[in-house]
Design a protein around this motif. Structure first.
Motif, PDB file in Angstrom:
ATOM      1  N   GLN A   1       8.030   3.769  -3.930  1.00 41.78           N
ATOM      2  CA  GLN A   1       7.173   4.746  -4.285  1.00 41.78           C
ATOM      3  C   GLN A   1       6.222   5.252  -2.922  1.00 41.78           C
ATOM      4  O   GLN A   1       5.962   6.397  -2.964  1.00 41.78           O
ATOM      5  CB  GLN A   1       5.965   4.106  -5.088  1.00 41.78           C
ATOM      6  N   VAL A   2       6.102   4.546  -1.936  1.00 38.84           N
ATOM      7  CA  VAL A   2       5.365   4.821  -0.936  1.00 38.84           C
ATOM      8  C   VAL A   2       6.184   5.356   0.309  1.00 38.84           C
ATOM      9  O   VAL A   2       5.830   6.283   0.842  1.00 38.84           O
ATOM     10  CB  VAL A   2       4.557   3.528  -0.443  1.00 38.84           C
ATOM     11  N   ILE A   3       7.034   4.647   0.629  1.00 42.20           N
ATOM     12  CA  ILE A   3       8.000   5.224   1.816  1.00 42.20           C
ATOM     13  C   ILE A   3       9.290   6.277   1.342  1.00 42.20           C
ATOM     14  O   ILE A   3       9.335   7.192   1.954  1.00 42.20           O
ATOM     15  CB  ILE A   3       8.868   3.844   2.494  1.00 42.20           C
ATOM     16  N   GLY A   4       9.818   5.801   0.258  1.00 37.61           N
ATOM     17  CA  GLY A   4      10.988   6.725  -0.176  1.00 37.61           C
ATOM     18  C   GLY A   4      12.247   6.680   0.639  1.00 37.61           C
ATOM     19  O   GLY A   4      12.443   5.969   1.555  1.00 37.61           O
ATOM     20  N   THR A   5      13.147   7.322   0.057  1.00 35.68           N
ATOM     21  CA  THR A   5      14.257   7.723   0.845  1.00 35.68           C
ATOM     22  C   THR A   5      14.229   8.415   1.809  1.00 35.68           C
ATOM     23  O   THR A   5      13.290   9.434   1.971  1.00 35.68           O
ATOM     24  CB  THR A   5      15.574   8.060  -0.243  1.00 35.68           C
ATOM     25  N   ALA A   6      15.350   8.626   2.691  1.00 37.90           N
ATOM     26  CA  ALA A   6      15.470   9.407   3.774  1.00 37.90           C
ATOM     27  C   ALA A   6      15.297  10.933   3.563  1.00 37.90           C
ATOM     28  O   ALA A   6      15.976  11.263   2.098  1.00 37.90           O
ATOM     29  CB  ALA A   6      16.700   8.989   4.771  1.00 37.90           C
TER      30      ALA A   6
ATOM     31  N   GLY B   1       1.966  -3.500   2.737  1.00 36.75           N
ATOM     32  CA  GLY B   1       3.141  -3.473   3.657  1.00 36.75           C
ATOM     33  C   GLY B   1       3.859  -2.208   3.700  1.00 36.75           C
ATOM     34  O   GLY B   1       4.115  -1.488   4.649  1.00 36.75           O
ATOM     35  N   SER B   2       3.926  -1.716   2.329  1.00 32.42           N
ATOM     36  CA  SER B   2       4.549  -0.240   2.484  1.00 32.42           C
ATOM     37  C   SER B   2       3.777   0.911   3.071  1.00 32.42           C
ATOM     38  O   SER B   2       4.252   1.734   4.028  1.00 32.42           O
ATOM     39  CB  SER B   2       4.878   0.058   0.970  1.00 32.42           C
ATOM     40  N   VAL B   3       2.495   0.862   2.766  1.00 31.81           N
ATOM     41  CA  VAL B   3       1.683   1.936   3.711  1.00 31.81           C
ATOM     42  C   VAL B   3       1.621   1.490   5.157  1.00 31.81           C
ATOM     43  O   VAL B   3       1.683   2.366   5.788  1.00 31.81           O
ATOM     44  CB  VAL B   3       0.190   1.838   2.969  1.00 31.81           C
ATOM     45  N   MET B   4       1.717   0.298   5.502  1.00 35.01           N
ATOM     46  CA  MET B   4       1.462  -0.066   6.924  1.00 35.01           C
ATOM     47  C   MET B   4       2.706   0.417   7.434  1.00 35.01           C
ATOM     48  O   MET B   4       2.724   1.174   8.640  1.00 35.01           O
ATOM     49  CB  MET B   4       1.525  -1.570   7.060  1.00 35.01           C
ATOM     50  N   VAL B   5       3.803   0.404   6.926  1.00 34.00           N
ATOM     51  CA  VAL B   5       5.136   0.949   7.438  1.00 34.00           C
ATOM     52  C   VAL B   5       5.097   2.451   7.323  1.00 34.00           C
ATOM     53  O   VAL B   5       5.448   3.377   8.322  1.00 34.00           O
ATOM     54  CB  VAL B   5       6.520   0.353   6.852  1.00 34.00           C
ATOM     55  N   GLU B   6       4.555   3.032   6.204  1.00 30.08           N
ATOM     56  CA  GLU B   6       4.631   4.559   6.122  1.00 30.08           C
ATOM     57  C   GLU B   6       3.945   5.201   7.010  1.00 30.08           C
ATOM     58  O   GLU B   6       4.098   6.133   7.896  1.00 30.08           O
ATOM     59  CB  GLU B   6       4.139   4.811   4.536  1.00 30.08           C
ATOM     60  N   ARG B   7       2.670   4.400   7.612  1.00 31.12           N
ATOM     61  CA  ARG B   7       1.862   4.934   8.481  1.00 31.12           C
ATOM     62  C   ARG B   7       2.198   4.662  10.011  1.00 31.12           C
ATOM     63  O   ARG B   7       1.572   5.303  10.912  1.00 31.12           O
ATOM     64  CB  ARG B   7       0.398   4.408   8.389  1.00 31.12           C
ATOM     65  N   GLY B   8       3.298   3.966  10.070  1.00 28.37           N
ATOM     66  CA  GLY B   8       3.801   3.736  11.471  1.00 28.37           C
ATOM     67  C   GLY B   8       2.904   2.365  12.243  1.00 28.37           C
ATOM     68  O   GLY B   8       3.303   2.267  13.444  1.00 28.37           O
TER      69      GLY B   8
END
Length: 752
Positions: A563-568, A534-541
């Protein structure tokens, strides 16, 4: 100690009884008192004298119901007199307040003559927005209600007549649908011919049953035209006299599709049940013991017996509290002059429809975690289901407007929001966010997609138009669960183990290869760990936001998105925020879940991110950095951190909200302390964003406020992330998932 002694203790404990009167306006100063009484009260009096309708504007009339009884037919106690009926009438007031936020004066009248009672109640019309008649014996109750409805210009409703009719009518609509029968074709037998039975039979006709298909029995047997001609029945029973041979209840039940019991216990045998038509419907509603026991009726036949009683320990309890509070709520809110048949029908149909919807977790828990799903064992909602208010009151109000008895108009969608506010500030606050989410729904990945709660949340998110939910997990398992739950939707499912997601593994490897992750490990995590997927799914858009944490410890659920998305880009630290709602106040509390020992830079960053969150709820932030000291009264490393953070924020030109600290918690929230003792503070009003000095204090503080302060909590909401991610608490309910998904959608909207 038995139930009777428990009840006596309950009622006599100080203060005696179950109700009190409280004020709704300030009465702390001489000016307050002069406005509440003399001389200020003259102004509204003069306005009302010029226009009596202004009473609804200046007084509590529009939310006040009179519960009136003469004590001649109390519960199963009979004619015990007006004074002895008072505990019951107080109890009725408790139910009005608890379920629909309606105030009540209980009025016990020592009058047996219908003329006297009508005259007295009519004279009290200026006091009330409506009158609920209660426990008045038949047949006088028919005449009294009819005359009062004709002579008064406010709703008059005899609940003993119509309550059971409406609730059982809703049950009948659903029972007929389940058993594949049409109301107009069904033979309906009544055991009992009192006020409730006659009103129920009339109402069934309004719903679509045929009068000629109704057979009514009293203690002497079937009410026939022959008995009516010989003066054996009163004028009200005569309405349902049939031109058929005389006989007893057993005779009447032969071939019947429906039995409606409003009589006495143990009057129906299994043999009588076996004589009924295929797939019979039995409403055995005598209290406390039904005409035939639940198990006995079910065991009498092999086909589908749909059974309802008046008891809470069996399925399908016909309880009047499902009706009268919400019917009056809708009637009062449009200032109706009457509660007419169309309004009653609307309430029954609204109840019937609600029973077909997914049941909130809180309701399931309240009834011992028993399965509640539309079918023979669940044909009417449970009394503790808060959604009854949002379904029945608007339906009643709309029917009142359509039939011309409403004296004010309202928008039904906006009306639902005002009703939600009556049940608590948290619902009002969440409605702000959910409305924003509905304006532009986003894709929200639900990482624990095989969990029953996640599937139910996905259904509700789609039904309400809040978000496009994407369930991550085994497709077959998700579809089977959705089908078992009776959810009529085709969920969007992403199955990591049965799809080509090499690009996801490549991306995870790219992000973590210099932090100890090999390519094969990345592939395994994408396939087996839905939090990483899910984290990669969001990170990729491929999704706009993500929810997880329902079945994980908070730190382990938070780790993959960090780890995947991180902070702003402009943020170094995420934080967990709770929104706490009180009766007339909301506060945001941070950090309650993430940063254990923040320094002044972290505290400042958390404050800014929490202020942004407050604005998503349409709340203008006023921030206080908390400590055990006030503005330097204690000087050590611990107190300097919030003090320095407040200074940094005040000097930051990008901060456009008031902020101050360090200060004690009561200084932050009590106006008299803030402005009286510390008039130099940059906070002119009490703070609504409370920043705690460390995780320990924040977590302890929010839980104490929630448990001892009576606050309702929404969260935790994760702030400071590059893309929206929220981590649920283990054991959260479906409504919590829906709420956080709404917050995530608004986060995504603002991120664009």
């Amino acid at each position: 100690m038995g139930l009777d002694e428990d009840s006596l203790d309950y009622h006599r404990s100080d203060p005696p009884g179950k109700i009190e009167i409280s004020t709704t306006k300030p009465t702390n100063t001489q000016r307050d008192l002069s406005l509440a009484y003399s001389p200020g009260v003259a102004a509204p009096c003069e306005d009302i004298a010029a226009d009596e309708g202004k009473a609804y504007t200046y007084t509590a009339k529009g939310n006040l119901v009179g519960v009136v009884s003469n004590g001649t037919a109390v519960l199963g106690l009979g004619d015990i007199g007006a004074q002895a009926s008072k505990p019951v009438m107080e109890g009725k007031g408790v139910l009005f307040k608890r379920f629909a936020d309606i105030d009540v004066f209980d009025i016990e009248l020592d009058q047996h003559d219908p003329d006297d009672l009508v005259r007295t109640v009519r004279a009290m019309e200026p006091t009330f927005g409506g009158v609920n008649l209660e426990d008045i014996k038949a047949p006088e109750c028919f005449e009294i209600e009819e005359r009062l409805r004709e002579e008064m210009d406010i709703p008059v409703f005899h609940d003993d007549q119509h309550g059971t009719a409406i609730i059982s009518g809703a049950a009948l609509l659903n029972a007929a649908e389940i058993n594949g029968k049409e109301l107009e074709d069904m033979k309906i037998v009544f055991s009992g011919a009192g006020a409730s039975a006659i009103a129920t039979a009339r109402f069934y006709v309004s719903l679509g049953a045929r009068k000629e298909n109704i057979v009514m029995c009293d203690s002497s047997g079937i009410i026939t035209e022959n008995r009516a001609q010989h003066g054996d029945v009163n004028e009200f029973k005569d309405e349902f006299a049939r031109d058929i041979p005389e006989g007893d209840l057993a005779t009447a039940m032969e071939g019947a599709d429906v039995l409606v019991g409003l009589s006495v216990a143990d009057i129906v045998s299994q043999e009588m049940v076996r004589s009924m038509a295929a797939d019979p419907i039995i409403f055995a509603m005598a209290n406390p013991d039904p005409e035939i026991g639940y198990e006995e009726a079910k065991e009498a036949r092999d086909d589908t017996v749909i059974m309802a009683t008046g008891r809470s320990d069996y399925p399908n309890m016909v309880n009047n509290v499902l009706g009268f509070p919400f019917i009056f709520r809708g009637a009062l809110d449009v200032r109706a002059s009457d509660i007419n048949e169309e309004m009653k029908i609307a309430s029954a149909r609204a109840l019937a429809e609600l029973a077909k919807k997914d049941v909130p977790d809180a309701v399931v828990k309240a009834y011992g975690d028993q399965p509640l799903q539309f079918g023979p064992e669940y044909i009417i909602p449970k009394p503790l289901d808060p959604r009854v208010l949002f379904e029945v009151a608007p339906a009643v109000a709309e029917a009142a407007m359509e039939t011309g008895v409403a004296r004010s108009e309202l928008d039904t969608e906006e009306y639902v929001e005002t009703l939600e506010a009556r049940l608590g500030k948290s619902r009002e606050m969440m409605r702000v966010v959910l409305n924003k989410a509905k304006n532009d729904p986003k894709r929200v990945a639900l990482a624990e997609g095989t969990d029953e709660k996640m599937i139910r949340a996905a259904y509700q998110l789609r039904e309400q138009g809040i978000a496009e939910a994407v369930l991550i997990g085994d497709r077959e398992e998700i579809e089977v669960t959705a089908n078992d739950l009776g959810l009529d939707f085709d969920p969007e499912v992403v199955d990591p183990e049965n799809g080509d997601y090499e690009e996801y593994a490549d991306r995870l490897y790219e992000l973590r290869k210099r932090k100890g992750l090999t390519r094969s490990e990345a592939g395994e995590r994408i396939e087996k760990d839905t939090n990483y997927f899910g984290s990669v799914m969001v990170e990729r858009g491929d999704a706009d936001a993500m929810l997880t944490g329902l079945t994980h410890h908070y730190p382990s659920a938070l780790r993959p998105p960090l780890q995947v998305i991180g902070t702003a880009p402009d943020v170094n630290y995420a934080a967990g925020v709770y929104l706490l709602t009180f009766k007339n106040r909301v506060v945001f509390i941070a950090d309650a879940t993430v940063n254990q020992s923040p320094d002044e830079e972290v505290l400042a960053e958390v404050t800014k991110q929490t202020a942004k969150l407050a604005r998503r709820f349409n709340v203008e932030p006023r921030a206080a950095l908390l400590s055990y000291s006030n503005f330097g009264s204690v000087d050590n490393e611990g107190t300097r951190k919030p003090r320095d953070a407040a200074k940094m924020l005040r000097e930051d030109s990008a901060v456009d909200f008031p902020v101050d600290g360090e200060m004690q918690a009561d200084t932050a929230v009590v106006e008299e302390i803030l402005n009286g003792t510390y008039e130099f503070s940059d906070l002119e009003e009490p703070a609504n964003v409370l920043i705690f000095p460390n995780l320990e204090a924040g977590n302890i503080g929010y839980k104490l406020l929630q448990r001892l302060g009576g606050a309702e909590a929404i969260g935790p909401m994760l702030v400071g992330m590059e893309k929206p991610v929220h981590v649920l608490q283990r054991g959260d309910e479906v409504k919590d998932i829906v709420n956080l998904a709404g917050v995530a959608v608004v986060d995504a909207q603002q991120g664009e």
